[in-house]
Enzyme design. Structure first.
Site, PDB file in Angstrom:
ATOM      1  N   THR A 184       0.824  -1.199   0.000  1.00 45.18           N
ATOM      2  CA  THR A 184       0.000   0.000   0.000  1.00 45.18           C
ATOM      3  C   THR A 184       0.860   1.252   0.000  1.00 45.18           C
ATOM      4  O   THR A 184       1.773   1.356   0.790  1.00 45.18           O
ATOM      5  CB  THR A 184      -0.935   0.027   1.213  1.00 45.18           C
ATOM      6  OG1 THR A 184      -1.708   1.206   1.141  1.00 45.18           O
ATOM      7  CG2 THR A 184      -0.189   0.014   2.510  1.00 45.18           C
ATOM      8  N   GLU A 270      -8.420  11.070   0.917  1.00 45.70           N
ATOM      9  CA  GLU A 270      -8.592  12.416   0.372  1.00 45.70           C
ATOM     10  C   GLU A 270     -10.031  12.899   0.554  1.00 45.70           C
ATOM     11  O   GLU A 270     -10.980  12.265   0.095  1.00 45.70           O
ATOM     12  CB  GLU A 270      -8.210  12.428  -1.103  1.00 45.70           C
ATOM     13  CG  GLU A 270      -6.708  12.303  -1.303  1.00 45.70           C
ATOM     14  CD  GLU A 270      -6.298  12.080  -2.733  1.00 45.70           C
ATOM     15  OE1 GLU A 270      -5.121  12.354  -3.040  1.00 45.70           O
ATOM     16  OE2 GLU A 270      -7.117  11.622  -3.536  1.00 45.70           O
ATOM     17  N   ASN A 392      -8.851  15.587  -6.485  1.00 44.07           N
ATOM     18  CA  ASN A 392      -8.328  14.807  -7.600  1.00 44.07           C
ATOM     19  C   ASN A 392      -8.579  15.472  -8.946  1.00 44.07           C
ATOM     20  O   ASN A 392      -7.831  15.244  -9.892  1.00 44.07           O
ATOM     21  CB  ASN A 392      -8.926  13.399  -7.562  1.00 44.07           C
ATOM     22  CG  ASN A 392      -8.249  12.552  -6.520  1.00 44.07           C
ATOM     23  OD1 ASN A 392      -7.149  12.042  -6.722  1.00 44.07           O
ATOM     24  ND2 ASN A 392      -8.886  12.408  -5.363  1.00 44.07           N
TER      25      ASN A 392
END
Length: 397
Positions: A184, A270, A392
């Site tokens: 990860t 996020e 994003n």
């Protein structure tokens, strides 16, 4: 086992440093972790078919040397999808770091994170490496690997092995593009236990499936995901061997550190406002439980419902149904917090006021009881908010 206040340099014989080199406009973006002696090493890496240049170099180093003495990492540029030049730059990054430390090149692991498809500035790298020091600011290394993270992610623990105190510490970064399978984002773990690289790899491989592989933020697996564990033997404990009580104790330490970092990554997704924990219990086997837990926590519809504080248990049940697990579906219970919303696969009434209190919490626990075995599995993720799209959509700008 005791949780302590510490950082990646807390185990004996390790130091770290970080600074602003210039890959990013203002923030700390380059750092290293250094062991005084070559350390046993274990690693797991992304399963994305597109593998960033730093991973190629690091995997090659581990295979050749079987030991590692330093890790150098930067943020702001992933050095991924950069062809032969990117690979050459990653090897140069390894070479320059080795020269600065006076060690062989194969003893250095390299890692990069940030924007994909941009070349690493070698001028910035060379200038930054010239300013890194041994026994520097270890907390700055924790900052050097961050991208869209809102804060550093560290953990440190100690455990007694006979008369020896063994210390283990970890640091990670990860906020988006998190749907690992074998690793990860970036996670680095240091330890001062005496253990071989082979035994260390065994412990890491056994624990990654239950920790890092059970988190998801957005369903994307990065090209740069990597976990490295170094252990240098400075604790002077008797060597930890497989199939022994000491190995089980060491594995428990490693599991705690990895799970703690995994949960911190999931909660810092996020734009996230809530950490979601899914527990699948009484499943026919562990693999089925983990798959189902990850299916629920990875559902965009579940994530948005949690963000909107909507107890839409139908979305949870749907994610259970498409997890690809063959289990009886006539006797499933679902709870949000401690409040049942479905029993024996039938909806039940619940107190709306109590549910409001549950859904407003920063951590939402979902329990799915299959009543079809004795196995269990966990997964962690976060809600999906307006800010995730904003972050994003504007990542490069």
């Amino acid at each position: 086992m005791k949780v302590i206040y510490g950082n990646i340099a807390s185990p004996l014989g390790f130091s770290a440093d970080g600074l602003h080199a210039g890959f990013k406009k203002k923030k700390v973006d380059l750092g290293w972790v250094v062991s005084e002696v070559p350390a046993s090493v274990a690693g797991v890496y992304t399963t994305n078919k597109i593998i960033a240049a730093p991973l190629v170099v690091t995997k090659d180093a581990v295979a050749k040397a079987g030991k590692m003495q330093a890790i150098v990492a930067n943020s702001g540029c992933a050095n991924s999808c950069t062809g032969q030049q990117g690979l050459d730059d990653a090897f140069t990054m390894q070479k320059w770091t080795a020269e600065k430390l006076g060690i062989t090149q194969e003893m250095v692991g390299v890692a990069s994170t940030g924007v994909i498809g941009e070349f690493l500035s070698m001028k910035v790298l060379k200038n930054g490496l010239s300013k890194l020091v041994v026994n520097g600011n270890a907390d700055s290394f924790s900052q050097a690997i961050l991208t869209t993270d809102t804060g550093i992610k560290t953990v440190a623990v100690t455990e007694m092995f006979g008369h020896a105190t063994v210390t283990m510490a970890g640091v990670a970064k990860g906020s988006g593009m998190i749907h690992p399978n074998m690793a990860t984002m970036l996670a680095f773990i240091t330890c001062d236990a005496t253990i071989s690289s082979e035994t260390l790899q065994l412990a890491l491989s056994q624990n990654v499936e239950k920790t890092f592989n059970q988190i998801t933020v957005d369903g994307d697996t990065s090209t740069n995901d990597m976990v490295l564990v170094l252990s240098n033997g400075y604790a002077l404990n008797q060597e930890i061997l497989p199939d022994t009580p000491d190995f089980e104790k060491f594995s428990t330490m490693l599991h705690f550190v990895m799970q703690d970092l995994a949960k911190k990554i999931a909660s810092d997704g996020e734009g996230a406002t809530k950490l979601i924990e899914v527990n699948v219990v009484n499943a026919p086997n562990t693999e089925a439980a983990r798959m189902m837990a990850k299916s629920v926590v990875g559902s965009s519809l579940v994530k948005t419902a949690i963000f909107g504080e909507d107890p839409n248990w139908g979305r949870i049940l749907a994610a259970v149904g498409y997890a690809g697990v063959e289990v009886p579906v006539e006797n499933i219970d679902i709870k949000l917090g401690k409040l049942p919303v479905m029993l024996a696969s039938k909806p039940v009434s619940f107190d709306e006021g109590e549910m409001v209190d549950i859904m407003q919490k920063k951590q939402i626990v979902i329990t799915v009881d299959l009543h079809s075995g004795n196995a269990s599995g966990q997964a962690w993720g976060c809600d999906l908010s307006y800010d995730y799209v904003k972050i994003n959509a504007l990542y490069r700008t």
